[in-house]
Design a protein around this motif. Structure first.
Motif, short mmCIF file in Angstrom:
data_model
loop_
_atom_site.label_atom_id
_atom_site.label_comp_id
_atom_site.label_asym_id
_atom_site.label_seq_id
_atom_site.Cartn_x
_atom_site.Cartn_y
_atom_site.Cartn_z
N ALA A 1 10.27 15.30 -7.83
CA ALA A 1 10.45 16.46 -6.96
C ALA A 1 11.09 17.63 -7.85
N LEU A 2 12.11 17.22 -8.36
CA LEU A 2 12.94 18.09 -9.41
C LEU A 2 12.05 18.56 -10.62
N ARG B 1 16.10 -8.35 -0.73
CA ARG B 1 16.55 -7.54 -2.00
C ARG B 1 15.34 -6.94 -2.51
N ALA C 1 10.72 20.68 -2.66
CA ALA C 1 9.38 20.33 -3.07
C ALA C 1 8.22 20.29 -2.19
N TRP D 1 12.18 0.09 -2.39
CA TRP D 1 12.34 1.31 -1.67
C TRP D 1 13.20 2.33 -2.52
N VAL D 2 14.30 1.98 -3.07
CA VAL D 2 15.16 2.73 -3.69
C VAL D 2 14.76 3.25 -4.85
N LEU E 1 18.90 14.20 -4.73
CA LEU E 1 17.30 13.86 -4.86
C LEU E 1 16.69 14.41 -3.31
N ILE F 1 13.51 16.86 -3.01
CA ILE F 1 12.45 16.39 -2.17
C ILE F 1 11.87 17.42 -1.16
N PHE G 1 12.21 6.03 -3.74
CA PHE G 1 13.02 7.24 -3.54
C PHE G 1 13.64 7.87 -4.84
N VAL G 2 14.14 7.07 -5.67
CA VAL G 2 14.81 7.75 -6.69
C VAL G 2 13.49 8.49 -7.69
N VAL H 1 8.91 19.00 -10.52
CA VAL H 1 8.10 19.90 -9.82
C VAL H 1 8.68 21.39 -9.91
N LEU H 2 9.80 21.24 -9.43
CA LEU H 2 10.57 22.58 -9.04
C LEU H 2 10.98 23.15 -10.45
N ALA H 3 11.06 22.24 -11.29
CA ALA H 3 11.66 22.91 -12.58
C ALA H 3 10.20 23.35 -13.45
N GLY I 1 10.65 9.45 -6.67
CA GLY I 1 10.44 10.65 -5.90
C GLY I 1 10.97 11.61 -5.95
N GLY I 2 12.44 11.64 -6.08
CA GLY I 2 13.48 12.63 -6.24
C GLY I 2 13.29 13.13 -7.37
N LEU I 3 13.39 12.39 -8.40
CA LEU I 3 13.02 12.88 -9.85
C LEU I 3 11.84 13.90 -10.01
N VAL J 1 14.37 -3.83 -0.59
CA VAL J 1 15.49 -2.64 -0.88
C VAL J 1 15.34 -2.10 -2.41
N ASP J 2 15.27 -2.79 -3.14
CA ASP J 2 15.08 -2.37 -4.56
C ASP J 2 13.83 -1.69 -4.52
N LEU K 1 14.56 28.57 -14.33
CA LEU K 1 15.08 27.23 -14.20
C LEU K 1 16.55 27.00 -14.15
N VAL L 1 17.11 6.52 1.50
CA VAL L 1 15.60 6.11 1.79
C VAL L 1 15.43 6.26 3.25
N TYR M 1 19.82 2.94 -0.52
CA TYR M 1 18.72 2.69 0.58
C TYR M 1 19.49 3.32 1.81
#
Lengths: 260, 159, 269
Positions: free
Chosen positions: B20-21, B3, A163, B9-10, A156, A160, B13-14, B23-25, B16-18, B6-7, A194, A52, A48
């Protein structure tokens, strides 16, 4: 003259000394990472803190870098009559280079400086010492979770960034300028591989994440215990990690993309 | 409590990151190409492949039907042997021809397949016999100049 | 003899980068007592606490806590020993990103698996002991210096330690806060049956509450005794220290060339 040489020598010895300390620091931290596995909540909190909280700057910058790439790329490609290659240009530059590198530089200035400030303040106000005296190992309780949080966040964030960059390129190229949407995507897919491009970009971002987080942690931990010391340490974190990212990028690029 | 914020948002985030990965792949990269299990291999020999690279597309009538898998040099015949991996869903007659084309003036090179009239279809391991090499710009210019030079004096004589 | 004293320092030497800080320190802290180590700034008092806590290792000599040689302990052993120590740092060293409640709960959460209600009760009890139960929800930034010191004290005693160490507990506090802290030190020591060590240069506040005093100067123990003995002492250095005189055995001037030499009053060759 002699003085100047002596100074250079002293600086070099000092640098090597510091590098040795940083290495020992890293090993200590890694050896005591066990607590992160037993209490994943600690790492989650640091994701976070480093990830984040960096999202906004990463998304906005990614979008703008994509927009600029789209505009500049189009202007250049148009001269050679191959504007459809815009997708390729935008995607390749983002996935291979700009994504990991720019995201790492932003990460260093947003999260890296925050890490150094946090650790530096904890050290200069004796919070780390107090923790030690409470029989809680600061390496295990504070430093290792930040390291793992940073190392997980950075790839990550880079993904992002890329992307949103591609999306920005799409916005300018297809929606505004009017490059054919099919050509944009298919040319992109035909030339972005890839394993060679996407995976190498991810590897780069992992390495950058580890490097920047380690530098930020060590600079914070190595701070002289004054307010002045903390502010210098923050500056050093940003400068050192920017240099480290660019140097590592050169080394990795020459390994990854120049081989047959 | 705090708590959960935070959880949450994390988590965002995670994920979203995956995404994005992914999408790239998938969207940006070409993870969805012909994999070895779903295709068949044919070889073709070219005198000159120009700038053709492994992974270049194989197109028929403009549609991608496969990829160049590997390029090797035949040391006896002094030609390039190119292995193509074609998608199983596309079938071609045995006497189809392959030529190396360029997309646009400076674009990348790809292989174009033209279907023939044979009853029999290409199978795994077959060889394409009809091939046309890449056009090499220097050779073309050389030939053009040579023709001009040959034309010139002949035309003068007739006058 | 070992059963009586909780902490023993024997001929302890310590130096930073070959600069000697402590020379031949010999001390004994009996169980249940409050002991003060006094001395001018920079005479190595804090170093003594760090040696006892195992954060520094002596160059020579031995530091024993509850019969165990501190420098001989490994990482795990040292941490096990520290669980039974509490330390109050000069400015409290509270965790700035945690609330007062979480600060006091921190050692409990790290070292015990108590259920949440039990932790809550324990924390409120400790905060009550220092008179700050009502401030549990505040952040350290919202506390005054004296309150922060008391919260840190509550945190230091949250695991009921056998040894409590105070690093300059009175520095930078108003007279009322000094009185409160001094009172707390004595009361908590007796209530917990612990042993307390104060490192301080505040003579008045500590004289009232301690059982025994060591006076350190230039890395040595120059005097020791009960408060009454110290007060009666005829040693000029002790006298200067207790009464806060500007000049005496501890010179007002930093050692250097003589004034005549610096101002050029001596006949030049």
């Amino acid at each position: 003259m002699i003085d100047a040489i002596r100074q250079v020598g002293a600086k070099t010895v000092n640098g090597i000394w510091k590098f040795g300390c940083a290495t020992r620091f890293s090993f200590t931290m890694l050896a005591r990472s066990g607590m992160c596995l037993r209490r994943p909540q600690l790492v989650l909190d640091e994701i976070y803190f480093t990830g984040v909280l960096s999202l906004i700057i990463i998304i906005v910058s990614g979008l703008f870098v994509g927009l600029v790439l789209g505009l500049q790329g189009y202007e250049t490609l148009k001269r050679f009559g191959s504007a459809e290659a815009l997708g390729t240009l935008v995607a390749l530059s983002l996935v291979r280079e700009l994504g990991p590198v720019v995201a790492a530089l932003l990460f260093a200035s947003r999260a890296g400086s925050a890490i150094t400030a946090k650790i530096g303040i904890m050290k200069s106000t004796e919070q780390l010492s107090a923790m030690e005296m409470m029989a809680v190992d600061p390496h295990a309780r504070v430093i290792a979770p930040i390291f793992w949080g940073g190392a997980i966040s950075m790839p990550l964030l880079a993904a992002i960034f890329s992307a949103f960059g591609v999306f920005g390129g799409y916005l300018i190229g297809v929606v505004i300028i009017g490059v054919d949407s099919g050509a944009f995507w298919s040319q992109m897919q035909a030339s972005v591989d890839l394993r060679e491009d996407v995976m190498n970009g991810v590897i780069k971002s992992v390495v950058f994440g580890v490097a920047v987080t380690l530098i930020a942690l060590f600079e914070g931990y190595d701070t002289p215990a004054t307010a002045e010391g903390v502010s210098y340490a923050v500056t050093r974190t940003v400068v050192t990690s920017a240099l480290a990212v660019l140097a590592l990028d050169f080394v990795m690029t020459s390994f990854m993309f120049t081989g047959v | 409590m705090k708590r959960t914020a935070v959880d949450l948002w994390v988590g965002i985030f995670v994920v979203g990151g995956l995404v994005a990965l992914m999408v790239l792949a998938l969207k940006v990269g070409n993870a969805n190409t012909v994999s070895a299990g779903r295709g068949y291999r044919v070889t073709a020999e070219f005198e000159n492949i120009g700038g053709l690279k492994p992974k270049a597309p194989v197109k028929s009538a403009g549609v991608v039907v496969g990829r160049v898998e590997s390029i090797a040099f035949d040391n006896k015949k002094f030609v390039a042997r190119v292995t193509l991996l074609l998608d199983k869903t596309y079938e071609f007659p045995k006497d189809s021809s392959a030529e190396i084309l360029t997309s646009g003036l400076l674009g990348e090179q790809y292989i174009g397949l033209d279907g023939g009239g044979d009853e029999q279809l290409l199978k795994d391991g077959d060889r394409l016999t009809l091939t046309q090499s890449a056009m090499v710009l220097e050779k073309m210019i050389g030939r053009f100049l040579f023709n001009k030079a040959a034309e010139g004096p002949a035309a003068e004589k007739q006058e | 003899m070992t059963s009586e004293s909780l902490v023993e320092l024997n001929d302890v030497e310590f130096s930073y980068d070959s600069r000697p800080i402590l020379r031949g320190i010999r001390m004994k802290f009996p169980r249940g007592k409050v002991i003060a180590i006094m001395g001018g700034s920079g005479c190595g008092k804090t170093t003594i606490l760090r040696l006892i806590g195992g954060q520094l290792k002596p160059t020579a000599g031995s530091v024993r806590v509850a019969g165990q040689e501190v420098s001989g302990l490994d990482h795990a052993g040292l941490y096990k020993m520290r669980r039974r120590m509490g330390m109050l740092f000069q400015f409290g060293a509270l965790f700035t990103d945690l609330s007062v409640f979480e600060n006091v709960a921190f050692p409990l959460r790290e070292h015990t698996r108590l259920p949440e209600p039990a932790i809550r009760d324990l924390v409120l009890m400790k905060l009550h002991a220092v008179g700050l139960r009502g401030a549990a929800h505040l952040k350290p930034g919202e506390l005054s210096g004296g309150m922060a010191r008391r919260v840190a004290l509550a945190r230091a005693i949250s695991l009921d330690p056998m040894l409590i160490m105070y690093d300059e507990p009175f520095t930078g506090l108003d007279p009322i806060s000094v009185g409160i802290i001094a009172n707390l030190i004595r009361r908590l020591n007796d209530a917990l049956g612990a042993t307390s060590v104060l490192v301080t240069h505040d003579v008045e506040a500590s004289m009232k509450i301690v059982d025994y005093i060591y006076i350190a100067a230039e890395g040595r123990i120059v005097a020791e005794g009960t408060p009454d003995e110290i007060r009666e002492s005829t040693d000029p250095l002790v006298h200067q220290f207790i009464h806060g005189e500007a000049d005496g055995p501890v010179g007002f001037h930093y050692p250097g060339a003589s004034i005549a030499a610096d101002f050029g009053l001596e006949a030049r060759p």
